[in-house]
Design an enzyme around this catalytic site. Structure first.
Site, PDB file in Angstrom:
ATOM      1  CD  GLU A 125      -2.907   1.193   2.320  1.00 47.96           C
ATOM      2  OE1 GLU A 125      -2.728   0.434   3.285  1.00 47.96           O
ATOM      3  OE2 GLU A 125      -3.841   1.994   2.239  1.00 47.96           O
ATOM      4  N   GLY A 265       2.936   2.600  10.799  1.00 51.19           N
ATOM      5  CA  GLY A 265       2.694   1.810  12.003  1.00 51.19           C
ATOM      6  C   GLY A 265       2.566   0.324  11.719  1.00 51.19           C
ATOM      7  CB  ALA A 266       0.669  -2.087  11.638  1.00 52.45           C
ATOM      8  CG  MET A 267       0.243  -3.132   4.908  1.00 48.53           C
ATOM      9  SD  MET A 267      -0.804  -1.717   4.444  1.00 48.53           S
ATOM     10  CE  MET A 267      -1.983  -2.549   3.412  1.00 48.53           C
ATOM     11  CG  ASN A 269       0.155  -6.713   4.034  1.00 51.56           C
ATOM     12  OD1 ASN A 269       0.011  -5.848   3.186  1.00 51.56           O
ATOM     13  ND2 ASN A 269       1.121  -6.673   4.941  1.00 51.56           N
ATOM     14  CG  HIS A 301      -6.115   0.625  12.576  1.00 47.83           C
ATOM     15  ND1 HIS A 301      -6.873   1.768  12.529  1.00 47.83           N
ATOM     16  CD2 HIS A 301      -5.577   0.489  11.342  1.00 47.83           C
ATOM     17  CE1 HIS A 301      -6.785   2.287  11.322  1.00 47.83           C
ATOM     18  NE2 HIS A 301      -5.998   1.540  10.573  1.00 47.83           N
ATOM     19  CD  GLU A 302      -2.908  -2.036  10.680  1.00 51.32           C
ATOM     20  OE1 GLU A 302      -3.408  -2.222   9.545  1.00 51.32           O
ATOM     21  OE2 GLU A 302      -2.547  -0.901  11.074  1.00 51.32           O
ATOM     22  CD  GLU A 324      -6.415   3.306   6.666  1.00 50.74           C
ATOM     23  OE1 GLU A 324      -6.582   3.165   7.893  1.00 50.74           O
ATOM     24  OE2 GLU A 324      -5.778   2.479   5.968  1.00 50.74           O
TER      25      GLU A 324
HETATM   26  N1  TRP Z   1      -3.074   0.843   5.761  1.00 54.63           N
HETATM   27  C1  TRP Z   1      -2.140   1.110   6.836  1.00 54.63           C
HETATM   28  C2  TRP Z   1      -3.004   1.398   8.049  1.00 54.63           C
HETATM   29  O1  TRP Z   1      -3.504   0.541   8.652  1.00 54.63           O
HETATM   30  C3  TRP Z   1      -1.259   2.272   6.546  1.00 54.63           C
HETATM   31  C4  TRP Z   1       0.072   1.985   5.950  1.00 54.63           C
HETATM   32  C5  TRP Z   1       0.989   1.110   6.394  1.00 54.63           C
HETATM   33  C6  TRP Z   1       0.682   2.641   4.869  1.00 54.63           C
HETATM   34  N2  TRP Z   1       2.121   1.197   5.641  1.00 54.63           N
HETATM   35  C7  TRP Z   1       1.958   2.120   4.709  1.00 54.63           C
HETATM   36  C8  TRP Z   1       0.265   3.624   4.012  1.00 54.63           C
HETATM   37  C9  TRP Z   1       2.844   2.570   3.733  1.00 54.63           C
HETATM   38  C10 TRP Z   1       1.136   4.075   3.029  1.00 54.63           C
HETATM   39  C11 TRP Z   1       2.405   3.553   2.885  1.00 54.63           C
HETATM   40  O2  TRP Z   1      -3.325   2.463   8.399  1.00 54.63           O
HETATM   41 ZN    ZN Z   2      -5.594   1.706   8.593  1.00 58.07          ZN
END
Ligand code: TRP
Ligand code: ZN
Length: 896
Positions: A125, A265-267, A269, A301-302, A324
């Site tokens: 992302e 912070g985190a992602m 996936n 959140h994730e 978001e």
């Molecule tokens: N979607 C992630 C969230 O939970 C945000 C995020 C994580 C992100 N890594 C990133 C956005 C790198 C842009 C680029 O909020």
């Molecule tokens: Zn998010």
């Protein structure tokens, strides 16, 4: 000199693609400098579009092969550029095979496939997948993925991707492979791969419907004792979503992986969340209460994204707040519920208010300035040059406030019905913010057309309120009006729907029942009025005495409330407002008034004097044993410096700092006996546990130490030094250290050195050490500037410009959290800023752009500071090879 501007992408120009992808089969042959990615794409024409080419995006790819149905493309049917391939294809279906070679080791952007501490990780992302292989890299292309990861067993014993593990095995030359299958169609931004040397904490749980799921938290060896809290948080989040929204985990396996080098912070996936270590790892000796709290909320959140983001995703990136804003709202509600449950029935309301106050603080300190500056944008932006620049406080935090207003207007049940309808219509698809609000509207039979203006209008609305008391009639006439100032590109604003929660407090401090003219009976002591025109009046009747209004209770809308209240009335609400959020806000308003008056005096060289009324009101809160500690800690914390600067015209950081130093000294010395008694009187349990009641006590003690050290109270400083030396957990240890450093007392340097020695090998703890020093105040004008210390720390062996956490800790804290030391009159802070932004940009444009934003509101400052900022902004603008990320920020900042 930058040759051209990056093109502007516009929301209204959205077009569906002529071709889409049904299935993706990926094969990764991992090598540090030459990873080969083979991608097989099953593509079909989109029936809704007449005709057109199959379009693929790419970024810094070396293309080794591209075939269509096993053949080379026909001459004249391919158009290529560095970032785009267009293929003219006959028929309605095609199988593409694409082979690319990429270099994870050289990838310092942390977007796409990169290396961190010997392992391989991905971040896709928003547009990172195109850095791995050619693909239509947009969220509305949803495909089923299978992934084979092949790598060296010794360095990468663990091979992970999304979904279920279907096969694994050995290969020659010390290599092995694993094959993963994700049963759910997903956009490519949710693709993930991890190949690294990790260990796992596992737990099996049953979902509400009785399915067994495997939960895993993957960390580096040696960190297993720090993974338990994240695992607990994950289980709590699962239960909460089942109970609150009837949403269950849909996978057999759910993985969280911690990585040290991560831009955000985190992602989320699908089935394979990747987390910044900062939001996973915690044990009492290394993590503070705040860290525990953040981990719980980011894990949740994730997890919540699995439904709000993954099952239903965004049609295009302009809709980012669809996932978001909604997911932040969900994590805020979750945290409030968790705090309330832990606090117990009696303290639940206060625990919720404390969480709400935290959220409001963030909004005011980060989002309000953004909404008043050159980057101001609606929660659903209309255009962007670089989408990474729009992961903003507006999209996230104001976006969550907009969802919260829907929740307030429709009620919890109405909101739940809307969510159910939203999922019933849109599960498995990529949709828009309009789709979400329409589901809410339909489920509740309520017209929300005007409400949609919250999605299209930028700027913080001002709400003005005035009351007139009619003693003879026992009635109170409240006149409320709204006004939103112009923002870049949006001169005209329309009236919004603003839910205004209100109460009326009688002279005895008790809330009065609220009865509107024309109503037969009163209806509660807090009611939500809806302001949907420019101005409106409400008449309350049946009152025995002139009330004091308590407006915007619970911060019911993301607005600035303008109401005339004298000091006495603010002190009254500080003492009596039944709404804890407003009680805190009354203290904030009073403190703001005092600080801005002190700053004005400092700027004019007049003597500073703190009104006794404020000290008294502050002391009453401090001594009120009926209030729980966490709330008192909130109410006694002064407003954020960033928020105060925003309220100052023009912003003068030096004057504001002088005011803060003076107020802190005054409160600390006048209330020293109370503060010391509080530190000594609040008994702590021997064993650390993360619990809101304990955390509240620790927060209040640390705040008291801070005031005592600010006042240089000898016995208070000794208490802080002793608590630092004897602390049994990081919250106490760091709280005491921060108090010593904040007071710049003699003990501070020794304590900083001791802290460093103890944690020299712990990257996350050292981030705290860097941040604390970057935020140091200068209390002695003869002392060296903090800038000199920051420059020295940049050269510390533990610092690295390549690690975002380090950059945020040292440079981020200095640029954003220490205005007086950053905005030095000689411009040396700005020179450091320009130099570091340019250096960062060459390696990691996303992080550089975040740092660049520290100067975007430069026009709010005094003319002398503006004059020192401009040349440095221009220096960055003119830097060789500047990224689109930083370019967009600087161009907008410099635009007239
Ligand atoms: N979607 C992630 C969230 O939970 C945000 C995020 C994580 C992100 N890594 C990133 C956005 C790198 C842009 C680029 O909020
Ligand atoms: Zn998010």
């Amino acid at each position: 000199m930058k040759a051209e501007h990056a093109p502007t992408i516009r929301r209204t120009e959205f077009m569906p693609l002529p071709w889409t992808v049904l299935r993706v089969d990926l094969h990764f042959s991992l090598h540090p400098e030459a990873t080969v990615v083979t991608s097989r794409l099953a593509c079909v024409r989109n029936r809704a579009v007449d005709a057109g080419a199959l379009v693929l995006d790419g970024d810094e790819l070396e293309t080794l092969a591209l075939t269509i149905d096993g053949c080379d493309p026909q001459p004249g049917t391919v158009r290529r550029s560095a970032s785009r391939i267009e293929l003219d294809i006959d028929g309605d279906e095609a199988e593409l095979e694409i082979v690319t070679r990429i270099n994870p080791r050289a990838n310092s952007t942390l977007s796409g496939l990169y290396q961190s501490r010997g392992g391989y990780f991905t971040q896709c992302e928003a547009e990172g997948f195109r850095r791995i292989t050619w693909f239509p890299d947009r969220p509305d292309v949803m495909a089923r993925f299978t992934v084979t990861v092949e790598g060296e067993r010794a360095s990468c014993p663990v091979l992970l991707s999304n979904g279920n593990l279907v096969e694994e095995g050995e290969l020659p030359d010390g290599r092995h492979y694993a094959r993963w299958e994700d049963p759910f169609p997903k956009p490519c931004y949710l693709f993930a791969l991890v190949a690294a040397d990790l260990v796992v904490l596992e737990r099996r749980e049953l979902t509400a419907s009785g399915r067994e799921v495997l939960l895993q938290v993957w960390v580096e060896a040696g960190n297993l004792d720090r993974a338990g809290h994240a695992m607990d948080a994950l289980v709590h989040a699962m239960r909460w979503d089942e109970e609150t929204f009837g949403l269950e985990l849909d996978l057999d396996r759910y993985m969280i992986v911690a990585v040290s080098d991560f831009n955000m912070g985190a992602m989320e996936n699908k089935g394979l969340n990747i987390f910044n270590t900062k939001y996973v790892l915690a044990k009492p000796d290394t993590a503070t209460d705040a860290d525990y709290e953040h981990i719980e909320s980011v894990v949740a959140h994730e997890y919540f994204h699995n439904w709000t983001g993954n099952r239903v995703t965004c049609r295009d990136w302009f809709q980012l707040t669809l996932k978001e804003g909604l997911t932040v709202f969900r994590d805020q509600q979750f945290s409030a519920d968790m705090l309330a449950a832990a606090a117990g029935a009696e303290a639940a309301a206060s625990a919720r208010a404390v969480k709400r106050i935290d959220d409001v603080r963030v909004l005011r300190a980060a989002q309000f300035p953004e909404d008043a500056g050159p980057m101001a944008h609606p929660i659903r932006p209309d255009s962007y040059q670089e989408i990474n620049n729009f992961y903003t406080a507006t999209v996230y935090e104001k976006g969550a406030e907009v969802i919260r207003m829907l929740h307030t207007l429709l009620g919890p049940e109405g909101f739940r019905n809307g969510m159910d309808l939203y999922f019933s219509y849109h599960d498995g698809s990529a949709v828009t913010c309009d789709d979400f609000v329409e589901a809410m509207s339909e489920a509740n039979g309520r017209d929300l057309d005007q409400f949609m203006l919250w999605y299209s209008q930028a700027g913080t609305p001002r709400v003005k309120a005035e009351g007139v008391w009619d003693g003879a009639a026992g009635s109170y006439l409240l006149t409320v009006s709204q006004y939103t100032p112009p923002t870049p590109g949006q001169a005209e604003k329309q009236a919004l729907v603003i839910p205004l929660a209100i109460g009326l407090i009688g002279p005895d401090g008790e809330d009065r029942p609220l009865q509107l003219e024309g109503e037969a009976h009163p209806g509660g002591t807090t009611r939500v009025l809806e302001l949907s025109s420019e101005s409106r009046q409400w008449r309350f009747v049946g009152l025995d005495a002139e009330p004091v209004p308590s407006l915007l209770r619970g911060f019911s809308a993301p607005v600035i409330l303008e109401v005339e209240e004298d000091d006495a009335r603010l002190a009254f609400r500080m003492a009596h407002d039944a709404d804890a959020c407003n009680r805190w806000d009354a203290a904030q308003r009073y403190a703001e008034r005092v600080l801005l008056a002190l700053a004005a005096a400092a700027a004019d060289g007049r003597a500073m004097a703190v009104p006794q009324g404020f000290v008294d009101a502050f002391a009453r809160l401090l001594r009120d044993q009926r209030l729980d500690a966490a709330f008192r800690a909130q109410a006694l914390s002064l407003p954020a410096e960033a928020y105060l600067l925003e309220r100052m015209q023009p912003a003068d950081p030096a004057a504001l700092r002088a005011a803060q130093i003076h107020l802190g000294m005054t409160l600390g010395s006048m209330l020293a006996d109370d503060l010391r008694a509080l530190v000594e009187g609040l008994v702590e349990p021997a064993e650390y546990r993360y619990h809101p009641a304990d955390a509240g006590r620790r927060a209040l003690i640390n705040l008291a130490l801070r005031y005592l050290c600010a006042a240089r109270d000898a016995r208070g400083v000794a208490l802080a030094a002793q608590r630092f030396a004897e602390a049994g957990n990081m919250t106490d240890r760091f709280g005491a250290l921060a108090a010593l450093v904040h007071g710049a007392v003699a003990e501070a340097e020794g304590a900083l050195a001791a802290f460093y020695r103890r944690y020299r090998d712990d990257a996350l703890v050292l981030d705290k050490w860097f941040a604390l020093q970057a935020g140091m105040w200068r209390r002695d004008p003869a002392a060296p500037p903090t800038l000199a210390r920051v420059r020295a720390l940049l050269a510390d062996a533990a610092f690295s410009l390549a690690n975002p956490n380090k950059v945020y800790a040292l440079l981020g804290s200095f640029f954003r959290a220490n205005p007086a030391e950053f905005h030095l009159p000689d411009g040396s802070g700005y020179a450091l800023w320009a130099e570091q932004v340019i250096a960062l940009d060459a390696a990691n444009p996303q992080v550089a752009a975040r740092m660049a934003r520290a100067l975007e509101n430069w026009r709010r400052f005094t003319p002398a500071l503006q004059a020192a900022m401009r040349p440095q902004l221009e220096r960055v603008r003119d830097a060789e090879g500047l990224s689109a990320d930083v370019g967009e920020i600087i161009d907008k900042a410099l635009a007239d």
